[in-house]
Design a protein around this motif. Structure first.
Motif, PDB file in Angstrom:
ATOM      1  N   GLU A   9       9.358 -15.400  54.081  1.00 42.29           N
ATOM      2  CA  GLU A   9       9.788 -15.611  52.575  1.00 42.29           C
ATOM      3  C   GLU A   9      11.202 -15.945  52.527  1.00 42.29           C
ATOM      4  N   GLY A  10      12.109 -15.894  53.368  1.00 44.68           N
ATOM      5  CA  GLY A  10      13.467 -16.163  53.287  1.00 44.68           C
ATOM      6  C   GLY A  10      13.920 -16.760  54.505  1.00 44.68           C
ATOM      7  N   VAL A  11      14.979 -17.657  54.426  1.00 52.23           N
ATOM      8  CA  VAL A  11      15.851 -18.156  55.381  1.00 52.23           C
ATOM      9  C   VAL A  11      17.009 -18.038  55.336  1.00 52.23           C
ATOM     10  N   LEU A  83       7.563 -32.141  45.743  1.00 51.62           N
ATOM     11  CA  LEU A  83       7.361 -31.844  47.122  1.00 51.62           C
ATOM     12  C   LEU A  83       8.704 -31.700  47.735  1.00 51.62           C
ATOM     13  N   PHE A  84       9.539 -32.557  47.600  1.00 50.79           N
ATOM     14  CA  PHE A  84      10.958 -32.814  48.139  1.00 50.79           C
ATOM     15  C   PHE A  84      11.679 -31.481  47.620  1.00 50.79           C
ATOM     16  N   ASP A  85      11.577 -31.053  46.218  1.00 43.14           N
ATOM     17  CA  ASP A  85      12.353 -29.930  45.774  1.00 43.14           C
ATOM     18  C   ASP A  85      11.794 -28.820  46.260  1.00 43.14           C
ATOM     19  N   GLN A  86      10.729 -28.311  46.510  1.00 39.06           N
ATOM     20  CA  GLN A  86      10.196 -27.229  47.200  1.00 39.06           C
ATOM     21  C   GLN A  86      10.536 -27.251  48.437  1.00 39.06           C
ATOM     22  N   THR A  87      10.510 -28.313  49.294  1.00 41.47           N
ATOM     23  CA  THR A  87      10.994 -28.366  50.830  1.00 41.47           C
ATOM     24  C   THR A  87      12.551 -27.936  50.965  1.00 41.47           C
ATOM     25  N   ILE A  88      13.472 -28.594  49.992  1.00 40.48           N
ATOM     26  CA  ILE A  88      14.911 -28.352  50.158  1.00 40.48           C
ATOM     27  C   ILE A  88      15.138 -27.046  49.494  1.00 40.48           C
ATOM     28  N   THR A  89      14.335 -26.491  48.567  1.00 48.28           N
ATOM     29  CA  THR A  89      14.566 -24.876  48.288  1.00 48.28           C
ATOM     30  C   THR A  89      14.388 -23.964  49.503  1.00 48.28           C
TER      31      THR A  89
END
Length: 263
Positions: A9-11, A83-89
């Motif tokens: 869930e978190g990094v 796609l990129f917004d979620q990957t970067i988030t």
């Protein structure tokens, strides 16, 4: 947009910059799936994109490490941005894009081509590839440290056409132009591009090769195919090169396929 996070869930932000983060389009099957599995085994964390959520989940179940599945239609600008917004988030950055999503049209003479089928090829192979590259470049310019690599899935049809394949051939020539442009325009920002031109890897899309396809001399013949794992290992090698090195164009094909002599 629905996001399916199949791992943590978190990094920790401090850990993110030590990770290798890749986005893979067309990741639900075939070459995209094989590359996803191979990259994950090589230590990459992945944002997997494709139209079918269940197919993405099936790919993720085969992968190691930290995987994020994002149902995406690459022909829509907002979907690609998401796609990129979620990957970067999720991961903090994008180090590599494998620009892989692609479709083909039925093999018919140009004058008999259904325009809706031709338009679908252009929408996915040209517009979709361009939209994904645009978002990747935007991300790679803005992140710290700056830079990254885009690997476009071209085709041997980017330089040697098959009979009755004008929409697909045209689209893959366009991908070559995009690859060269990114190499030039990304140079000042630590961004580069490469293209892998693939001939007859064993996937669902190449099933017809085994049963017989139209040749340049008008005959119908089967063609040799190669294990898709060879494509995957090549992409892993290209993606893992240091920033100061690039393989701009790579062809990998079944050894005995009738490419040379075709055009």
């Amino acid at each position: 947009m629905q996001i399916i996070d199949l791992r943590l869930e978190g990094v920790n932000i401090g850990m993110e910059l030590k990770l290798k983060i890749a986005v893979i389009t067309g990741a639900g099957s075939g070459i995209g799936r094989a590359v996803a599995v191979a990259l994950s085994q090589a230590g990459w964390s992945l944002g997997l994109a494709g139209r079918r959520a269940e197919a993405l989940k099936d790919t993720a179940d085969l992968c190691a490490g930290d995987i994020l599945c994002i149902p995406t239609d690459v022909t829509y600008e907002a979907s690609v941005a998401g796609l990129f917004d979620q990957t970067i988030t999720r991961f903090g950055r994008v180090d590599m894009l494998f620009n892989n999503a692609g479709v083909s049209a039925p093999a018919v003479p140009l004058e008999d081509l259904d325009w809706a089928q031709a338009r679908a090829v252009i929408d996915t192979n040209v517009t979709g590839t361009m939209l994904c590259a645009r978002e990747a470049v935007r991300a790679m310019k803005s992140q710290t440290p700056q830079g990254g690599r885009i690997i476009n899935n071209g085709s041997i049809s980017a330089y040697a056409p098959r009979p009755h394949a004008a929409p697909y051939v045209m689209s893959k020539h366009a991908v070559t132009g995009l690859t060269k442009s990114i190499i030039l325009d990304g140079r000042a920002f630590g961004i580069t591009a490469a293209q892998i031109d693939i001939g007859n890897a064993v996937t669902d899309m190449s099933e017809a090769m085994a049963s017989g396809v139209l040749q340049a001399d008008g005959t119908i013949r089967s063609e040799p195919r190669m294990d898709v794992a060879h494509v995957a290992s090549t992409v892993v090698h290209m993606a893992g090169l240091p920033p100061e090195a690039n393989m701009p164009f790579v062809t990998i094909m079944a050894t005995n396929m009738p490419l040379y002599g075709r055009g």
